[in-house]
Design a protein around this motif. Sequence first.
Motif, PDB file in Angstrom:
ATOM      1  N   ARG A 410       0.836  -1.210   0.000  1.00  0.00           N
ATOM      2  CA  ARG A 410       0.000   0.000   0.000  1.00  0.00           C
ATOM      3  C   ARG A 410       0.867   1.254   0.000  1.00  0.00           C
ATOM      4  O   ARG A 410       0.562   2.244  -0.677  1.00  0.00           O
ATOM      5  N   ARG A 411       1.980   1.220   0.768  1.00  0.00           N
ATOM      6  CA  ARG A 411       2.892   2.367   0.767  1.00  0.00           C
ATOM      7  C   ARG A 411       3.568   2.527  -0.593  1.00  0.00           C
ATOM      8  O   ARG A 411       3.749   3.639  -1.087  1.00  0.00           O
ATOM      9  N   TYR A 413       2.519   1.319  -3.729  1.00  0.00           N
ATOM     10  CA  TYR A 413       1.652   1.530  -4.894  1.00  0.00           C
ATOM     11  C   TYR A 413       0.541   2.554  -4.648  1.00  0.00           C
ATOM     12  O   TYR A 413      -0.114   2.986  -5.599  1.00  0.00           O
ATOM     13  N   GLY A 414       0.306   2.906  -3.384  1.00  0.00           N
ATOM     14  CA  GLY A 414      -0.701   3.924  -3.091  1.00  0.00           C
ATOM     15  C   GLY A 414      -2.119   3.500  -3.389  1.00  0.00           C
ATOM     16  O   GLY A 414      -2.954   4.332  -3.753  1.00  0.00           O
ATOM     17  N   ARG A 415      -2.415   2.215  -3.273  1.00  0.00           N
ATOM     18  CA  ARG A 415      -3.773   1.741  -3.536  1.00  0.00           C
ATOM     19  C   ARG A 415      -4.080   0.538  -2.650  1.00  0.00           C
ATOM     20  O   ARG A 415      -3.190  -0.063  -2.063  1.00  0.00           O
TER      21      ARG A 415
END
Length: 700
Positions: A410-411, A413-415
Amino acid sequence: MSELLQLGQGHSYTDDSEVVKQGQPFVSYGSNNDYPDFLIDLYQKSAVHNALCNSISTWIYGDGITSPDINTKSESWAKFKALFEQGIGKNTIQKCILDLKVHGGFYLSISYSLDRSTISEINHMPFECMRVEQEMNGEVEYYLYSKDWSNYRKAGYEKVKSFDPSCKKSYPNQIACFKMYSVGQYYYPKPDYQGGINYIELDKNVSEFHLANIKNGLALSFMINFNNGIPSDEKRQAVKNSIEQELAGSSNAGKFIVSFSDDRNNSPEITVLPQSDADKQYEFLSKEITSKVMISHRVVSPRLFGVNADGGGLGNNADELRTASILFEDTVINNYRDILLEAMQLIMFEAGQPIKLEFESKNPFQSEEDAKRDVEEIEASEHHFKSLEDIDKKPTKGMIAEARKGLEWRREYGRGGTEVGVARARDIANGKNLSISTIKRMHSFLKRSADNEQAEGYEPGEDGFPSAGRIAYALWGGKPALSWVEKKIAEIERVENLSMEIDMSDDDENSWLEYLADKGEIMNPEEWELKEETEVLDAEAECDIHNEPFNFFKRYADPDKKSQVDKGLYKIRYRYSQNLSKNSRLFCKNMVANAKLGVSYRFEDIKEMESDGINGQFAEKGKSKYSIWLYKGGCFCHHKWIRQVWFRKQDKGRFLPNKGLDNDRDVTGTEPKGAGLRNAKGWKKANTPTKDLPNGGKIN
């Protein structure tokens, strides 16, 4: 003029196409119908490929098959052992696993008992011995078996019906094929390492080259030149064979060259080609082959299989190995297991002994602490806790690794996931004890998310990996968490079952049965055809699709009359689901027995019991109504209602019987199959076992 007699090894390309040839009774796998034999040859002669296939197959099997229902379904468990692990069926599962790994699928021969009531025998069929008949009417009807497909006309073949339980009376012996999905293939599967076939074949060819080179002494020993003319081809070969027998022997064939020329002046000149860098070339090729073959098998870390990228041994990074093993089991091993479990559970269901099956993992990189903890969890799952506080709610190492991976993704790829999912991942990653309500929410989320595993971006190598859905799944602990919460839910249910008063007298149960005794109906198969069975997904929506209020039902008391929802050529009926446990109530046992006998009920007859106050002891305080439609057999009941759609049969173009039917009337305002119900809003009570409803279905 001179001529050298040269001997070399040719190469024939083996393709993997599916070919239908005129006058041939089967679909060829490869233009020469030899692709399975080609894959076996690679398996046997490529050291890297052989080791990976064997190691991964062993990993898939783990410690064998177990079941959470061993104690409650002892008869079903004994049937499973008899079919798959004893007598003729011994090692059947291991054989299927190796075929699935090498070929991408496996075949099972299924034999029914004399009375056709159950499956009496299961046999593994070697994949290379099976071929598929060209499909008829959109489906494969027969499989063909031969021990030698290269000469099937002489060896002969046997034609066997494909697995179809509806035909078991006419075909007591059938063949079932279970396979991976392969893009571009219809009849035959492709193995998951298909992309590395060239490198696997290269590994085989390089080893054969080195072997021949060593046998031949790495260089030619001498040359024999005949200067008295050039004889015919047959004569030349005879001379060479004679010299081999006299001077060298068959094991040293090729250590000399035979030359024929008209005179000494025309004898050939031999120029040796130096290969000063051959050792470097082979070193590079060896590493490249190993790397590419491992990639084709989706190996996440070569260290798992004893290969160090730096050229050393296994290494001692225990944490890295454990993390890699968890990832490999999650992304590769469990996919194989799902195919095998689905096959075995389908067969057990058809054998009349449905049972849930699981593989017992045997992770070679599990620490002693992890192993001890797993044993403690198993023992705890079998223990009847006195209270919910006694249940161990600490996440496992597998869950922790998966949650940490989700946070890292998540950190990066931001999703993926919500703030709730992130908070859940942090709790799991920190090894924090989880609350009962959290465990229940995790169970609900993970069960829903597991259905999305086929979506693009879920597997490494796919476009968009890791997808937002895959990241969200990891945040909640992924597959390790799903198996864990299922065990915890079972422990919680046992405690809640013991702690809540759910007494139900025989008089109460008998009153239910007596009420429904004259309501049931067995459809005449000569007149009616069962078109579909569907789990009821939403009780209120089931009423809404017929434009009726939820409490309209007290109208009929005769099952022979048409139901409010019967329209035109269709009948809508409902039956009880057929799952049972040793703790099932008398009412549920009788309802399941009726369902197995083909008894079904009208919608209004089931609902009318609510108005008659049946089982009022479970009703809300101050009220006497309790809905069997919503809550089935009472608190913590595991059953569901199944909607049946029956269609009037025809005889010579005439519907039976023809009198009194309004054949031109629409069946209902929506499809009788109820496809739209799958997106209905609200709690899906009718599809949910009562045990999963708030407070176990007890509403007072």
